[in-house]
Design a protein around this motif. Sequence first.
Motif, mmCIF file in Angstrom:
data_model
loop_
_atom_site.group_PDB
_atom_site.id
_atom_site.type_symbol
_atom_site.label_atom_id
_atom_site.label_comp_id
_atom_site.label_asym_id
_atom_site.label_seq_id
_atom_site.Cartn_x
_atom_site.Cartn_y
_atom_site.Cartn_z
ATOM 1 N N GLY A 102 1.018 -1.057 -0.050
ATOM 2 C CA GLY A 102 0.034 0.007 0.048
ATOM 3 C C GLY A 102 1.040 1.053 -0.086
ATOM 4 O O GLY A 102 2.078 1.153 -0.040
ATOM 5 N N GLY A 103 0.494 2.316 0.231
ATOM 6 C CA GLY A 103 -0.887 2.997 0.383
ATOM 7 C C GLY A 103 -1.399 2.680 1.878
ATOM 8 O O GLY A 103 -0.700 2.039 2.780
ATOM 9 N N CYS A 104 -2.411 3.044 1.825
ATOM 10 C CA CYS A 104 -3.267 2.965 3.273
ATOM 11 C C CYS A 104 -3.212 1.670 3.995
ATOM 12 O O CYS A 104 -3.007 1.335 5.067
ATOM 13 C CB CYS A 104 -4.710 3.391 3.192
ATOM 14 S SG CYS A 104 -4.904 5.095 2.645
ATOM 15 N N GLY B 97 6.366 3.522 6.802
ATOM 16 C CA GLY B 97 5.108 3.959 7.074
ATOM 17 C C GLY B 97 4.459 4.513 5.840
ATOM 18 O O GLY B 97 5.326 5.106 4.684
ATOM 19 N N ASN B 98 3.411 5.147 5.594
ATOM 20 C CA ASN B 98 2.725 5.682 4.310
ATOM 21 C C ASN B 98 1.737 6.624 4.920
ATOM 22 O O ASN B 98 0.819 6.575 5.761
ATOM 23 C CB ASN B 98 1.938 4.755 3.481
ATOM 24 C CG ASN B 98 1.103 5.142 2.568
ATOM 25 O OD1 ASN B 98 1.388 5.718 1.444
ATOM 26 N ND2 ASN B 98 -0.243 5.159 2.591
ATOM 27 N N GLU B 99 1.589 7.789 4.359
ATOM 28 C CA GLU B 99 0.762 8.976 4.687
ATOM 29 C C GLU B 99 0.523 8.957 6.007
ATOM 30 O O GLU B 99 -0.606 8.972 6.593
ATOM 31 C CB GLU B 99 -0.495 8.566 3.761
ATOM 32 C CG GLU B 99 -0.265 8.825 2.337
ATOM 33 C CD GLU B 99 -1.660 9.165 1.503
ATOM 34 O OE1 GLU B 99 -2.808 9.107 2.081
ATOM 35 O OE2 GLU B 99 -1.640 9.446 0.261
ATOM 36 N N SER B 100 1.675 9.095 6.812
ATOM 37 C CA SER B 100 1.652 8.936 8.393
ATOM 38 C C SER B 100 0.789 10.203 8.854
ATOM 39 O O SER B 100 0.264 10.365 9.829
ATOM 40 C CB SER B 100 2.780 9.043 8.876
ATOM 41 O OG SER B 100 3.444 7.932 8.244
HETATM 42 O O1 AHR Z 1 -3.817 5.066 -3.914
HETATM 43 C C1 AHR Z 1 -5.049 5.101 -3.134
HETATM 44 C C2 AHR Z 1 -4.821 5.598 -1.916
HETATM 45 O O2 AHR Z 1 -4.306 7.044 -2.139
HETATM 46 C C3 AHR Z 1 -3.540 5.084 -1.139
HETATM 47 O O3 AHR Z 1 -3.740 3.845 -0.413
HETATM 48 C C4 AHR Z 1 -3.137 6.292 -0.247
HETATM 49 O O4 AHR Z 1 -1.903 6.214 0.201
HETATM 50 C C5 AHR Z 1 -3.577 7.430 -0.945
HETATM 51 O O5 AHR Z 1 -4.461 8.223 -0.032
#
Ligand code: AHR
Length: 519
Positions: free
Chosen positions: A103-105, A205-208
Motif C-alpha cells: 500500500g498505500g493505506c 509508513g505511508n501517509e502518516s
Molecule cells: O492510491 C490510493 C490511496 O491513495 C492510497 O492507499 C493512499 O496512500 C492514498 O491516499
Amino acid sequence: MISPLSRRQFVTTTAALAASAFVPRRLFAAAPSGTQRIVIRTDSEIGTVRPEFHGHFIEHLGSCVYGGLWVGKDSHIPNLNGYRKQAVEYLQELGVPVLRWPGGCFADDYHWRDGIGPAAKRPKRVNIHWGEYVEDNSFGTHEFIGLCRLLNAEPYFAGNVGSSTPHELRDWIEYCNYPSGSTLSDERAANGSAEPFRVRYWGVGNESWGCGGNMRPEEYARLYRDFAVYCRNFGGTDLFLVASGPSGNDSRWSRGLMDGLGWERPQGVSMHYYSGGADRSTTFTADHMSEQFASYLKVEEAIVQQRAVLDSYQKGKEIGLILDEWGVWDDIPEADERRYGKLWQQSTMRSAIAAGLGLNIFNRQADKLYMCNIAQMVNVLQSLLLTDGPEGEHCVRTTTYHAFSLFKPHRTKTTVRVESGDSSPSGLSVSASKSDKELVVTLVNPRHDVDLQVECTLKGVNPSPGTAQILHDAEWNACNTFDHPDRIVPKPLTLRVDGSQVHLDLPRLSVATAVLPIG
Ligand code: AHR
C-alpha cells in the motif's frame, strides 16, 4: 529552469483561433491551428532520466492485486503460477523499473507474517481501508517478490508504522535479506527461497499524516527515528529508507519532519500528489479536463518547492525526493466499483495527456527527483491495465500504458533545456533528453480545440531523419475498452528534418515522441 521566450516571439496562432472562443465549434470546416516554435538547447543539461521515474505501485485495493495481477494457480484465467499471464506479458514489454507494495493505506494495517507459509494456512483478514472485504493472504511476500522477478522490477516495500512496531519491521527486513542461519532466514528458505530477496527500498509508513496514523509531523519524526534505528543492512543489502513526506506541497509537514528528525537522515522522502477530477472518467466536460490539466503546474511547483525544503537542511541534498503516488483521481461511480472493484477507473485520451504532462515534468525536473510511482498499476485509479473484474479474462492496455511506452526512449538519457515560450496550463508541454547517439523529444498538446504545427530548432546538434510515434484521439473521453482494446494506440508520425530544424504536426489532444539520431 526553463527560460521562457516571449509568447509573441514564439507562438503565432491564426486569427481563426482567437475567433473560436465566440463561434460554435460546429461552424468550423477545419480545425483551428497554430504554429509553435520551440528551441532545444542540447548543451544545457539538467539531469538523468532515472528509469525509476517510470515506477509503479500496487496495493491490496479493489481488483489491483487479487483478481488483477494475482488470479491464483487454479484460476480459469490463463496464468503463470498464479500471475495473470496477459498482464505479465504487457508489463514485461513496457518494462517496470520499480514496484511498490502492499500500500498505500493498506500498508499500515498489514502484518507481513499473515502472508508467508502454506497458503491454505494463512489467516483471513478484513481489509479495513478498502471496503471491508476479506483477504485470504494468498498474495504475500514471496508472491510479490516472484512478481518483481518476472517483471525484472526492483521491489519497494511499504512498512507498517501506524499499527506496528519497530520490531515487526526489523524482522521483515531480516526475513527478506539475511542470507541464512538465523531462524527468520531459515524460515524464508523453508518457504521456498534459500536465496535472500535483497530488498533495498523500504518505506517507513505511508501517509502518516492521514490513513497511516493521523500524526503530526513531530510525532511521526519521533516514530521514524525509533523504527529506522532497527532497520539494518542485513547480509550487506544497503537499505534505502523512505520517510513519509507531505500531502501535495505541504511544506509545514516537510519542515516539521526534517526538524523532528534531528541528525537522522532517511535516504528518501515521499510526497503524494493526485490530480483530482470532477467527472466520471469517460464523461469529462472540457472545462473540468482543463482544470485537471492545470493541476500539473502545481505538481511541478510542488517538486521544485519540496526539493528546496529538503535542500535547506544539512545533508538534505542527499535525500531523494520520491513522488510515491501520482496520477488522475476522477469521480468514481459506485456502480463501476461494484462491477469491477474499488477505485476502478477508465483511462481515456484525457488521462494519457495527463500522464504525458506528468512524465514531461519529471524529465524537466530530473535533477530534483529520485523516483515516481504512478497510482496504480492495474484496475485502480490511473492504471496501465484494466481487467473486466476479478473473474474476467479480458486485460486491456490503457491509454496511460501507451503514454508510458512513449517515454521509454528517455530512460537513462540526460535531459536538456527546452524553450517553448508557453508555460500556461493549456500550453504545449515539451521535454527532451539525449545520449551520445540520440535525441528524444516528447511533446504533449493538451488543447482540445487547437492543432499545432511544431517547429523545433535544435541548438548544438544536427539530427538525421528519425522516427516518431503519436498517441492521439480528438475525443477526450475516448478509451480502450474490452470490445475495442486497441482504439487508441501509438501510430507512426511523419517528421520533416531540415538542417537543425524538425517539423511535425501535433493534433489536438496528442502525445508524440520523436527519436532522432545525432551522432
Ligand atoms: O492510491 C490510493 C490511496 O491513495 C492510497 O492507499 C493512499 O496512500 C492514498 O491516499
